[in-house]
Write a protein that holds these residues in place. Sequence first.
Motif, PDB file in Angstrom:
ATOM      1  N   ASP A  33      38.924  -8.285 -71.070  1.00  0.00           N
ATOM      2  CA  ASP A  33      40.511  -8.252 -71.676  1.00  0.00           C
ATOM      3  C   ASP A  33      41.917  -7.761 -72.274  1.00  0.00           C
ATOM      4  N   ASP A  34      41.005  -7.175 -73.371  1.00  0.00           N
ATOM      5  CA  ASP A  34      41.643  -6.144 -74.388  1.00  0.00           C
ATOM      6  C   ASP A  34      42.147  -5.622 -74.341  1.00  0.00           C
ATOM      7  N   THR A  35      41.339  -4.587 -73.525  1.00  0.00           N
ATOM      8  CA  THR A  35      40.668  -3.618 -73.461  1.00  0.00           C
ATOM      9  C   THR A  35      41.786  -2.973 -72.216  1.00  0.00           C
ATOM     10  N   TRP A  36      41.321  -3.811 -71.709  1.00  0.00           N
ATOM     11  CA  TRP A  36      42.077  -3.678 -69.972  1.00  0.00           C
ATOM     12  C   TRP A  36      44.055  -3.349 -69.924  1.00  0.00           C
ATOM     13  N   SER A  37      44.416  -4.766 -70.932  1.00  0.00           N
ATOM     14  CA  SER A  37      45.319  -5.187 -71.499  1.00  0.00           C
ATOM     15  C   SER A  37      46.354  -3.767 -72.013  1.00  0.00           C
ATOM     16  N   SER A  38      45.893  -2.976 -72.719  1.00  0.00           N
ATOM     17  CA  SER A  38      46.353  -2.418 -73.560  1.00  0.00           C
ATOM     18  C   SER A  38      45.957  -1.099 -72.817  1.00  0.00           C
ATOM     19  N   VAL A  39      45.135  -0.675 -72.720  1.00  0.00           N
ATOM     20  CA  VAL A  39      45.188   0.695 -71.895  1.00  0.00           C
ATOM     21  C   VAL A  39      45.993   0.461 -70.500  1.00  0.00           C
ATOM     22  N   ILE A  40      46.145  -0.706 -69.827  1.00  0.00           N
ATOM     23  CA  ILE A  40      47.308  -0.284 -68.892  1.00  0.00           C
ATOM     24  C   ILE A  40      48.225  -0.126 -69.310  1.00  0.00           C
ATOM     25  N   ARG A  41      48.963  -0.280 -70.957  1.00  0.00           N
ATOM     26  CA  ARG A  41      50.336  -0.346 -71.331  1.00  0.00           C
ATOM     27  C   ARG A  41      50.093   0.718 -71.681  1.00  0.00           C
TER      28      ARG A  41
END
Lengths: 294, 280
Positions: free
Chosen positions: B82-90
């Motif tokens: 979840d953390d990875t996805w959020s950061s990469v998308i940002r």
Amino acid sequence: MNILHFQDVDKAYPTPNGDDFLVLDNIDLTIKKGEFCTLVGPSGCGKSTLLKLILGQEQATQGTLTIRDNIAGNPDSTRGIVYQRYSLYPNKTVLENVLAGPFFKIPFWKKDERAEVKAYALELLEKVKLGEHTAKYPHELSGGMQQRVAIIQALITKPEILLMDEPFGALDPGTREFMQTLLLELWEEYNLTILFVTHDLEEACYLGTRLLVLSQYYSDDRGEDFQRGAKFVVDQQLHRGALSTHVKEKPDFNKLVESIREQGFNPKYLQHVKEFDLNHPDSWSTLSLEEHNS
Amino acid sequence: MSSRPQRSSYIWGIFARPGRLKWLLAALPFLISIFTYTFFSAKRHEANPSEKLMPSWSQMVKRTTELATVPNKRTGKLVFWDDTWSSVIRIAKGVGLATLVSVMLALFIGVFPAGHALGQNFTNTISFIPPVAILPILLVAIGVGEASKIGLIFIGTFPLMTRDLTLYVKGLPREQIIKTMTLGASQWQLIWKVIFPQMIPRIIETIRLSIGAGWIFLIVAEGISSSEGLGYRIFQARRYMAMDTIIPYVIWITLLAFIADTILRLVIHFFYPWYRANKS
């Protein structure tokens, strides 16, 4: 038929101290269709400036410049140009480079027309012996091959006049002679009108049907201290026989080259404006009163 | 008497020819780092079994596996992913927006003299603003949501991208532009058929360089206001001195940046062969 017409054209550039520096001085010139004009002159005489004026990249300070009776505006497809370098798009293949011009004009949905031009482009490339290299990028080609592509690229859009700015200046002597004969063949076959700038006098005398020498070394009646711009000091018809490069070894040819070198390139040899060697049938020049008040 | 050809040193001097030895040399700093950490970590664990500052590799693997495979009790999400996805998308949104804007600006400033007069000094001035200094303004003006985080990445990356791309556009030979016009192109065609296609590999290269800066601003923004994301997790873990979370996260971020960089580099290598050839 007149292709290019200069009338009383001056070009001056502003200098840092506020004065204007006159580069081209009251230039008159008419070039007819089918002519192969070669232009030489000492460095700094304004050959490039003259080309920029014709291209529309620079504007004349005074006078008029027309192409087929239309005032020459910003660069457009009435003029073609082949430079010494940077002529090709590095991101396009040889064929794409040649097709760039026609494809600007033909929208992508006209597939038949595009296919037709493509066939024609391939034919032209075959003619200049690049048939096997159509899928290569410019960086994979030798200098001579690049210039052949550049010439085809410019002539496929059928410009009124093809301008060439020392196109063979960076080539080795062998390639250069090959390119010269190739260019003459293309000129004959496609009835091109060419203005070819070079600093190589032999090349100019060999290629042209008309030789123009632009020089700032001359005298007139405007006084000793007048800062003169360059004028055409020689405008001669050249008689060309066979296309063979052997003519370069004949004594007549060398005599011509030497006399041009003296008239155009010697800073101490100052002809008066009224005595210029302007014997080409299309040559004309109007002088202002100040230039010949005697 | 047989004479052996002289061979230059494997390692010493400017004429050294390391040959296959260079792989070993390349691996050496990594091996030394890992060994040093392992050594000191083990020593500290010997002295104090509840040591938290330098967790052992097994502790870090255990903790990371937990975060990656066991759903969070409260949110039901796999925290690591979840953390990875959020950061990469940002980052993708922020750098993507910056790319879009900087390409437009670079074309405008680089091609049109009036565009240059209008935009050059302004974008140069903007690029001197330290982006983190205006984070408070962003938080006040557009709230603590996604927009301010993406906004910070955008503001942090677009000025330099614009400068770089503008320089590239201006660096295209004048001859080429004149030539294009003599081939009958319209100004629109000059931009989209001649200049833009030549910009693409440079755009990719600019993105490569900007992703690094993007991470900095992402982590800062997430550290200040967020509820998930790699940067957020690091700052949250700091409160509990959870080094077994922080260190794997840092390694993971480094790895992600490395992967993105490699992909972009390979794209240039395989799809734009002419770009590298013309650079030299």
